[in-house]
Enzyme design. Structure first.
Site, PDB file in Angstrom:
ATOM      1  N   GLY A   1       0.805  -1.220   0.000  1.00 33.93           N
ATOM      2  CA  GLY A   1       0.000   0.000   0.000  1.00 33.93           C
ATOM      3  C   GLY A   1       0.837   1.269   0.000  1.00 33.93           C
ATOM      4  O   GLY A   1       2.037   1.243  -0.257  1.00 33.93           O
TER       5      GLY A   1
ATOM      6  N   HIS B   1       2.328   4.365  -5.182  1.00 38.34           N
ATOM      7  CA  HIS B   1       2.901   5.449  -5.980  1.00 38.34           C
ATOM      8  C   HIS B   1       2.975   4.960  -7.428  1.00 38.34           C
ATOM      9  O   HIS B   1       2.545   3.835  -7.727  1.00 38.34           O
ATOM     10  CB  HIS B   1       4.277   5.843  -5.437  1.00 38.34           C
ATOM     11  CG  HIS B   1       5.182   4.663  -5.189  1.00 38.34           C
ATOM     12  ND1 HIS B   1       5.698   3.891  -6.201  1.00 38.34           N
ATOM     13  CD2 HIS B   1       5.635   4.108  -4.033  1.00 38.34           C
ATOM     14  CE1 HIS B   1       6.439   2.935  -5.690  1.00 38.34           C
ATOM     15  NE2 HIS B   1       6.419   3.031  -4.373  1.00 38.34           N
TER      16      HIS B   1
ATOM     17  N   GLY C   1       8.833  -5.491  -8.763  1.00 36.71           N
ATOM     18  CA  GLY C   1       9.666  -4.358  -9.159  1.00 36.71           C
ATOM     19  C   GLY C   1      11.154  -4.653  -9.019  1.00 36.71           C
ATOM     20  O   GLY C   1      11.589  -5.310  -8.077  1.00 36.71           O
TER      21      GLY C   1
ATOM     22  N   ARG D   1       8.223   4.640   1.481  1.00 36.79           N
ATOM     23  CA  ARG D   1       8.962   5.251   2.597  1.00 36.79           C
ATOM     24  C   ARG D   1       9.412   6.687   2.272  1.00 36.79           C
ATOM     25  O   ARG D   1       9.705   7.443   3.192  1.00 36.79           O
ATOM     26  CB  ARG D   1      10.177   4.400   2.962  1.00 36.79           C
ATOM     27  CG  ARG D   1       9.794   3.118   3.680  1.00 36.79           C
ATOM     28  CD  ARG D   1      11.029   2.380   4.155  1.00 36.79           C
ATOM     29  NE  ARG D   1      10.687   1.242   4.993  1.00 36.79           N
ATOM     30  CZ  ARG D   1      10.433   0.026   4.553  1.00 36.79           C
ATOM     31  NH1 ARG D   1      10.481  -0.228   3.263  1.00 36.79           N
ATOM     32  NH2 ARG D   1      10.137  -0.958   5.386  1.00 36.79           N
TER      33      ARG D   1
ATOM     34  N   LYS E   1      13.284  -2.591  -8.198  1.00 34.78           N
ATOM     35  CA  LYS E   1      13.825  -1.897  -7.032  1.00 34.78           C
ATOM     36  C   LYS E   1      14.168  -2.887  -5.918  1.00 34.78           C
ATOM     37  O   LYS E   1      15.144  -2.731  -5.209  1.00 34.78           O
ATOM     38  CB  LYS E   1      12.838  -0.856  -6.498  1.00 34.78           C
ATOM     39  CG  LYS E   1      13.447  -0.044  -5.370  1.00 34.78           C
ATOM     40  CD  LYS E   1      12.533   1.044  -4.905  1.00 34.78           C
ATOM     41  CE  LYS E   1      11.557   0.547  -3.870  1.00 34.78           C
ATOM     42  NZ  LYS E   1      12.198   0.247  -2.573  1.00 34.78           N
TER      43      LYS E   1
ATOM     44  N   HIS F   1       4.279   1.389  -8.184  1.00 34.10           N
ATOM     45  CA  HIS F   1       3.287   0.314  -8.047  1.00 34.10           C
ATOM     46  C   HIS F   1       2.354   0.296  -9.261  1.00 34.10           C
ATOM     47  O   HIS F   1       2.010  -0.763  -9.785  1.00 34.10           O
ATOM     48  CB  HIS F   1       2.424   0.526  -6.801  1.00 34.10           C
ATOM     49  CG  HIS F   1       3.150   0.422  -5.493  1.00 34.10           C
ATOM     50  ND1 HIS F   1       3.343   1.496  -4.670  1.00 34.10           N
ATOM     51  CD2 HIS F   1       3.720  -0.633  -4.859  1.00 34.10           C
ATOM     52  CE1 HIS F   1       3.984   1.112  -3.563  1.00 34.10           C
ATOM     53  NE2 HIS F   1       4.239  -0.174  -3.662  1.00 34.10           N
TER      54      HIS F   1
ATOM     55  N   MET G   1      11.126   5.547  -6.580  1.00 36.02           N
ATOM     56  CA  MET G   1       9.901   5.773  -5.808  1.00 36.02           C
ATOM     57  C   MET G   1       9.760   4.690  -4.763  1.00 36.02           C
ATOM     58  O   MET G   1      10.068   3.520  -5.019  1.00 36.02           O
ATOM     59  CB  MET G   1       8.700   5.762  -6.741  1.00 36.02           C
ATOM     60  CG  MET G   1       8.688   6.989  -7.580  1.00 36.02           C
ATOM     61  SD  MET G   1       7.112   7.236  -8.345  1.00 36.02           S
ATOM     62  CE  MET G   1       7.506   8.697  -9.275  1.00 36.02           C
ATOM     63  N   SER G   2       9.313   5.109  -3.592  1.00 36.31           N
ATOM     64  CA  SER G   2       9.142   4.167  -2.488  1.00 36.31           C
ATOM     65  C   SER G   2       8.105   4.751  -1.540  1.00 36.31           C
ATOM     66  O   SER G   2       8.046   5.982  -1.358  1.00 36.31           O
ATOM     67  CB  SER G   2      10.482   4.012  -1.756  1.00 36.31           C
ATOM     68  OG  SER G   2      10.262   3.445  -0.490  1.00 36.31           O
TER      69      SER G   2
HETATM   70  P1  AMP Z   1       6.000  -2.624  -1.651  1.00 35.97           P
HETATM   71  O1  AMP Z   1       4.639  -2.025  -1.553  1.00 35.97           O
HETATM   72  O2  AMP Z   1       7.099  -1.670  -1.339  1.00 35.97           O
HETATM   73  O3  AMP Z   1       6.110  -3.946  -0.935  1.00 35.97           O
HETATM   74  O4  AMP Z   1       6.217  -2.958  -3.195  1.00 35.97           O
HETATM   75  C1  AMP Z   1       5.309  -3.764  -3.894  1.00 35.97           C
HETATM   76  C2  AMP Z   1       5.884  -4.046  -5.252  1.00 35.97           C
HETATM   77  O5  AMP Z   1       6.117  -2.825  -5.943  1.00 35.97           O
HETATM   78  C3  AMP Z   1       7.246  -4.773  -5.188  1.00 35.97           C
HETATM   79  O6  AMP Z   1       7.312  -5.726  -6.238  1.00 35.97           O
HETATM   80  C4  AMP Z   1       8.219  -3.642  -5.422  1.00 35.97           C
HETATM   81  O7  AMP Z   1       9.450  -4.061  -5.985  1.00 35.97           O
HETATM   82  C5  AMP Z   1       7.450  -2.780  -6.410  1.00 35.97           C
HETATM   83  N1  AMP Z   1       7.959  -1.419  -6.394  1.00 35.97           N
HETATM   84  C6  AMP Z   1       8.145  -0.620  -5.316  1.00 35.97           C
HETATM   85  N2  AMP Z   1       8.693   0.547  -5.689  1.00 35.97           N
HETATM   86  C7  AMP Z   1       8.866   0.491  -7.033  1.00 35.97           C
HETATM   87  C8  AMP Z   1       9.394   1.383  -8.017  1.00 35.97           C
HETATM   88  N3  AMP Z   1       9.878   2.572  -7.683  1.00 35.97           N
HETATM   89  N4  AMP Z   1       9.411   0.980  -9.303  1.00 35.97           N
HETATM   90  C9  AMP Z   1       8.938  -0.240  -9.656  1.00 35.97           C
HETATM   91  N5  AMP Z   1       8.428  -1.127  -8.779  1.00 35.97           N
HETATM   92  C10 AMP Z   1       8.388  -0.769  -7.487  1.00 35.97           C
END
Ligand code: AMP
Length: 274
Positions: A29, A32, A145, A185, A147, A35, A182-183
């Site tokens: 969640g 950005h 991703g 965090r 990342k 995602h 993008m993150s």
């Molecule tokens: P998260 O919500 O951080 O657990 O990320 C969920 C998914 O989105 C994971 O597969 C991440 O690698 C991907 N993701 C997060 N940030 C990015 C980004 N900046 N670019 C591409 N994929 C991302």
């Protein structure tokens, strides 16, 4: 977009679409554009896109990080609605883990380096939750991703060993104009760090420019030192893309990985070097 929060409703909905190819995008969640790029890749390749939003407690090694993880559910729902996602799954922790089937998998040391070394138990939690999701949703494709490249390698191995019908699709890292990956965090980064965070991608680019297999140890040190000038690094390491080992030849594929802190916000990033 349908939104389901419990397993009974999830199963009901999935039964109806059992003849469609399902693409799955797991997230925590606070969505950005990174995602959303995964969601678009899934929409393009599959008939039916399922997104999950679940801040998975078992993958956090730091209770504070878990407690402070940003939550923006209403905004997430509206973003996913705009993308015309088919199904959003927002499970409850107790119910989700009550469906867990215990698995055993040898991760071939992929979980012993980088994030695995610095965040104890992190990948055990990732493997547990992704296994639960794969068992429940039975996707044909899962979109991840770049990342979180180490996570991608580990989930690819998990799929190969235990979920052979799931194809893992790696999607490029989506960056701010400044180059910062993008993150979720990033939302918690203090404004005073905005100049410094830009330097992170500049450093990865510097590493790529100066990479040569012979100089990689020296280059790791130089990059770590440069990183220390504007943040508090945990690691800066050059490893093989295929298995994260640090021995090999120029003909192998190499990648630089880093984790560093700006205040109490810990960011990770990586770049392919050749
Ligand atoms: P998260 O919500 O951080 O657990 O990320 C969920 C998914 O989105 C994971 O597969 C991440 O690698 C991907 N993701 C997060 N940030 C990015 C980004 N900046 N670019 C591409 N994929 C991302």
């Amino acid at each position: 977009m349908q939104v389901v929060k419990n397993l009974q409703d999830l199963n009901k909905v999935l039964k109806i679409v059992s003849n469609k190819s399902i693409g799955f995008v797991p997230t925590m969640g606070s969505l950005h554009r990174g995602h959303l790029s995964l969601v678009r890749a899934s929409k393009k390749k599959t008939d039916y896109t399922v997104v999950s939003i679940f801040v998975n407690p078992t993958q956090f090694d730091n209770q504070n990080d878990y407690n402070n993880y940003p939550i923006n559910l209403q905004n997430d729902i509206s973003l996913l609605n705009n993308e015309e996602v088919d199904l959003l799954f927002i499970p409850d922790y107790e119910e989700l883990y009550s469906s867990e089937k215990l698995i055993k998998i040898d991760l071939h040391n992929l979980d012993k380096v980088l994030e695995g070394k610095h965040r104890k138990g992190h990948f055990d939690g990732v493997v547990r939750v992704v296994s639960i999701f794969f068992n429940l949703i039975k996707p044909q494709y899962a979109f991840l991703g770049e990342k979180d490249y180490q996570q991608y390698l580990i989930i690819s191995l998990l799929a190969k060993e235990l979920f052979e019908k799931v194809k893992i699709i790696l999607c490029p890292t989506f960056r701010e104009e400044s180059g910062l990956a993008m993150s979720s965090r990033n939302l918690r980064l203090e404004a005073k760090y905005s100049k410094e965070t830009k330097k992170l991608f500049e450093l990865l680019t510097y590493c790529k420019k100066n990479f040569d297999v012979e100089n990689r140890k020296k280059l790791e040190q130089i990059c770590f030192e440069k990183l220390s000038q504007f943040s508090s690094p945990e690691y800066f390491e050059i490893r093989q893309s295929v298995d994260l080992t640090n021995e090999g030849e120029l003909s192998d594929k190499w990648r630089a990985f880093t984790a560093t802190k700006f205040g109490d916000i810990r960011l990770i990033d990586n770049i392919a070097l050749n």
